[in-house]
Design an enzyme around this catalytic site. Structure first.
Site, short mmCIF file in Angstrom:
data_model
loop_
_atom_site.label_atom_id
_atom_site.label_comp_id
_atom_site.label_asym_id
_atom_site.label_seq_id
_atom_site.Cartn_x
_atom_site.Cartn_y
_atom_site.Cartn_z
CE LYS A 114 -2.87 -0.05 3.35
NZ LYS A 114 -2.16 0.77 4.35
CB THR A 152 5.13 -0.02 -2.60
OG1 THR A 152 6.00 -0.52 -1.58
CG2 THR A 152 5.85 -0.06 -3.94
NE ARG A 180 -0.41 4.91 8.75
CZ ARG A 180 -0.67 3.65 9.05
NH1 ARG A 180 -1.07 3.32 10.26
NH2 ARG A 180 -0.53 2.70 8.15
CE LYS A 211 4.28 -2.62 8.13
NZ LYS A 211 3.43 -1.42 8.25
CB ALA A 256 -4.66 1.23 11.00
CG PHE A 308 -3.91 -2.60 9.11
CD1 PHE A 308 -2.72 -3.24 8.77
CD2 PHE A 308 -4.07 -2.18 10.43
CE1 PHE A 308 -1.72 -3.45 9.71
CE2 PHE A 308 -3.07 -2.39 11.37
CZ PHE A 308 -1.90 -3.02 11.01
CG PHE A 353 4.85 -8.63 -5.95
CD1 PHE A 353 5.90 -8.38 -5.09
CD2 PHE A 353 3.61 -8.08 -5.67
CE1 PHE A 353 5.73 -7.59 -3.96
CE2 PHE A 353 3.43 -7.29 -4.54
CZ PHE A 353 4.49 -7.05 -3.68
CD1 TRP A 379 8.63 -3.28 -4.60
CD2 TRP A 379 9.37 -4.41 -6.41
NE1 TRP A 379 9.69 -4.07 -4.20
CE2 TRP A 379 10.17 -4.77 -5.29
CE3 TRP A 379 9.64 -4.99 -7.64
CZ2 TRP A 379 11.21 -5.68 -5.38
CZ3 TRP A 379 10.70 -5.90 -7.74
CH2 TRP A 379 11.47 -6.23 -6.62
#
Length: 556
Positions: A71, A73, A94, A105, A273, A301, A382, A410
Site C-alpha cells: 500500500k 509502495t 504516516r 514488517k 490503524a 491496513f 510482483f 515497485w
C-alpha cells in the site's frame, strides 16, 4: 542480482530539501532543517496561504496478509506517476514506528523503486516526533502518580487509572507491571503497564489538531482515570496540558522529505490503524492540499479499518473528503485469502485467485456503496505473478463494473504507475457525495452495529457485561456523540484473524470500550487486540547492522 530496498535508496542522489520545498512554493524561511534532506515545515506555510483545493486521493487495500499488499509502495509510486504526467503532486504518509520496524514488517518507507528517502532516518529516529510523544505521555503518567503520592487532592482511585505509560518498541514484558514497590518514598504500589507509543492518545491528538491552542484544549480533555466516587478525572485537572504541549510544539509541525524521484512527501504522525485511527496528521494533509494539485495519502491496513476510520473519524473532525480512492490488491495476497499457504504462493493458481476475490469485492463495495466514493483497484504486480493470474483478476473485477489498473511501481517507479495516475485524475473529476457508515447521533451500540453490518459484512455484535456497563457510563458522561474507533484484527473482515476471504453470518465480540476524549473518539475493543505488541521469534532487528562508516544495512 536484485538490489534490496535500502540499497536502492542509498544509491539515489537526494536533492537538498529547499529544492523539494520550492516545488510546492514553500518558502525556505518556513523550513526548520534536520540536516540537508529533511525539514519540519512551520505552520505559517499553511495559515499564511490562501486556501487551495487540491484533489485528495486515498489509498487503501484488501485485508493484509503476510504476503504483503504494497500500500505504501503504491502510494509513493502514484505520487511519482502524477508528477511524471505533469501534475503538481505531493504525498502525505504516516511515520513508521520502531516496534514494527524491528519486529515483523521491517522498514516502512515503500519499496523497490517507489520509496521515500532518506529511508534509514525515516524508519529510525527521523525528527524525534515519536520520542516527543512518548515523553509527553510519560510526563502525564509521572504527574498522576506524583499527585497521588503528595496527598491526592483530586481523590484519584489508583485502581481506576486509565492512563498508561508508553514506549516505542514491541516489548510484551511491559504489558502488565506492578510499580511503586519497595520503600514508601517509591510511591503507591499499583498495577499498570505500557502501550506502544503510537497507541497513545497523545499521538491521536497530535494527528487531529490544527494548532497548538487546539492541541492544548484536546489534551486538557483527556480522561486519565476516575475518583473513588466514580467521577472522571481529566488531564487538565492536573494542569499538565501546558507542559505536555511544550514537549510537542515542534512535533506538531509536519515533516518534509522526498521520494526517489524527488516528489515532495509530508510524513507526520503514526497512530496504529487497528488500535487508533491509522492516518497521518490533519496538518500534513491540509498543508499538502494547500500546495499541490493532487495529494496522495493512505490509511492503515484494509478498507475495513483504515479507510473506515479515515472517513468516519478524520474526515468528520478535519472537514476533508477524498476525491478518489485506490484499493490495492496483490495476486499473492488474494491467493492466501483463497486458501493457499505462504510457502506455495510461487506456484501459478488461478483458482486460488478467484477464491480470494470475495475479500477484494467487499472492500470495493465498502468504498463505492457504503461511502459513495469513486474507486479504482490497483493490482500491485510482483515479478512472480503470471499473466494468466493477472488476466483472471482483471476480468473478474471488470465484470463487477469496477475500474482496475495494473501497477508496476515497485519495479519501475513512477513510470510503472502512469496508467493508474491517469485513471485517478479522471476519477477526481467525478462528482460524489461522501456518506458515512453511521450518524453521530446514533447510540454507541447502534454505531458499532452499523460498522459491523455495513463495513464488515457481519450479522451483528455480542457485547460482554463489561462493554455494556462501559457504554452506559460513557453515555451518562456525555460521550455518546463521538465517532467510533474499532480496535480489531487487520487480517480479517471479522474479529477472527483466521477467518480470511469474505466471512459471513458472524458476530463481532465487543470486549470493552474506552474513551479517547481528547482525541474525540470512543475505542471499541474486540477480540484480543493488544496495545503493546511483542517481537516475533525472529525479529527484523536481527538483520539490521551498521558498519564503521555509519552505513546501515538490513532495514528492508
Amino acid at each position: 542480482m536484485v538490489k534490496s530496498d535500502i540499497e536502492i535508496a542509498q544509491s539515489t542522489e537526494m536533492l537538498p530539501i529547499e529544492e523539494i520545498a520550492q516545488k510546492l512554493a514553500i518558502d525556505k524561511e518556513a523550513l526548520d532543517h534536520y540536516g540537508k534532506y529533511k525539514a519540519k515545515v512551520d505552520f505559517s506555510a499553511l495559515h499564511n496561504k490562501e486556501t487551495k483545493n487540491g484533489k485528495l486521493i486515498l489509498v487503501t487495500a484488501i485485508n493484509p496478509t503476510p504476503a504483503g499488499e504494497g500500500k505504501t509502495t503504491t502510494s509513493v509510486g502514484l505520487g511519482d506517476a502524477l508528477q511524471k504526467i505533469g501534475k503538481k503532486s505531493a504525498i502525505a504518509l504516516r511515520e513508521p514506528s520502531l516496534g514494527p520496524v524491528f519486529g515483523v514488517k521491517g522498514g516502512a518507507a515503500g519499496g523497490g523503486f517507489a520509496q521515500v528517502i532518506p529511508m534509514e532516518d525515516i524508519n529510525l529516529h527521523f525528527t524525534g516526533d515519536i520520542h516527543a510523544i512518548g515523553a509527553a505521555n510519560n510526563l502525564v503518567a509521572a504527574m498522576i502518580d506524583n499527585h497521588i503520592y503528595h496527598g491526592n487532592e483530586l481523590d484519584i482511585d489508583p485502581r481506576r487509572i486509565t492512563w498508561r505509560r508508553a514506549m516505542d518498541m514491541n516489548d510484551r514484558q511491559l504489558r502488565s507491571i506492578v510499580s511503586g514497590i519497595g520503600a514508601r518514598t517509591n510511591g503507591m504500589p499499583r498495577e499498570g503497564g505500557f502501550d506502544i507509543t503510537v497507541a497513545s492518545e497523545i499521538m491521536a491528538i497530535l494527528c487531529l489538531s490544527h494548532s497548538l491552542d487546539e492541541m492544548k484544549e484536546k489534551l486538557s480533555d483527556c480522561l486519565i482515570g476516575y475518583t473513588f466516587k466514580n467521577e472522571p478525572v481529566k488531564l487538565g485537572d492536573l494542569n499538565a496540558q501546558g507542559a505536555v504541549a511544550a514537549l510537542l510544539k515542534d512535533a506538531l509541525k509536519p515533516n518534509l522529505v522526498q521520494t526517489l524521484e524527488h516528489t515532495p512527501v509530508f510524513i507526520h504522525g503514526g497512530p496504529f490503524a487497528n488500535i487508533a485511527h491509522g492516518c497521518n496528521s490533519l496538518l500534513a494533509t491540509k498543508m499538502a492540499l494547500a500546495h499541490a494539485d493532487y495529494v496522495v495519502t493512505e490509511a492503515g491496513f484494509g478498507a475495513d479499518l483504515g479507510a473506515e476510520k479515515f472517513i468516519d473519524i478524520k474526515c468528520r473532525i478535519g472537514d476533508v473528503k477524498p476525491d478518489a480512492v485506490v484499493i490495492v490488491a496483490t495476486i499473492r495476497a488474494l491467493k492466501m485469502h483463497g486458501g493457499v499457504k505462504k510457502t506455495e504462493l510461487a506456484e501459478e493458481n488461478t483458482e486460488a485467485v478467484k477464491a480470494g476475490l470475495p475479500n477484494l469485492l467487499k472492500h470495493i463495495e465498502n468504498i463505492q456503496t457504503t461511502f459513495n466514493l469513486p474507486a479504482v483497484v490497483a493490482i500491485n504486480a510482483f515479478p512472480g505473478d503470471t499473466q494468466e493470474e493477472l488476466d483472471v483478476l482483471k476480468e473478474a473485477i471488470e465484470a463487477t463494473g469496477s475500474n482496475v489498473v495494473q501497477s508496476n511501481v515497485w519495479a519501475e517507479g513512477g513510470a510503472g504507475g502512469v496508467e493508474l495516475a491517469e485513471e485517478v485524475v479522471k476519477l477526481c473529476e467525478q462528482d460524489s457525495e461522501m456518506t458515512f457508515a453511521y450518524e453521530l447521533g446514533d447510540t454507541i451500540e447502534t454505531k458499532v452495529d452499523k460498522i459491523v453490518q455495513s463495513v464488515y459484512g457481519g450479522k451483528g455484535t455480542e457485547w460482554s457485561v463489561a462493554a455494556k456497563r462501559t457504554a452506559r457510563r460513557l453515555t451518562k458522561l456525555g460521550y455518546s456523540d463521538l465517532p467510533i474507533c474499532m480496535a480489531k484484527t487487520q487480517y480479517s473482515l471479522s474479529d477472527d484473524a483466521k477467518a480470511l476471504g469474505r466471512p459471513t453470518d458472524f458476530e463481532v465480540n465487543i470486549r470493552d470500550l474506552s474513551v479517547s476524549a481528547g482525541a474525540g473518539f470512543i475505542v471499541v475493543l474486540t477480540g484480543n487486540i493488544m496495545r503493546m505488541p511483542g517481537l516475533p521469534k525472529e525479529p527484523s532487528a536481527e538483520q539490521v547492522d551498521v558498519n564503521a562508516e555509519g552505513k546501515i544495512t538490513g532495514l528492508f
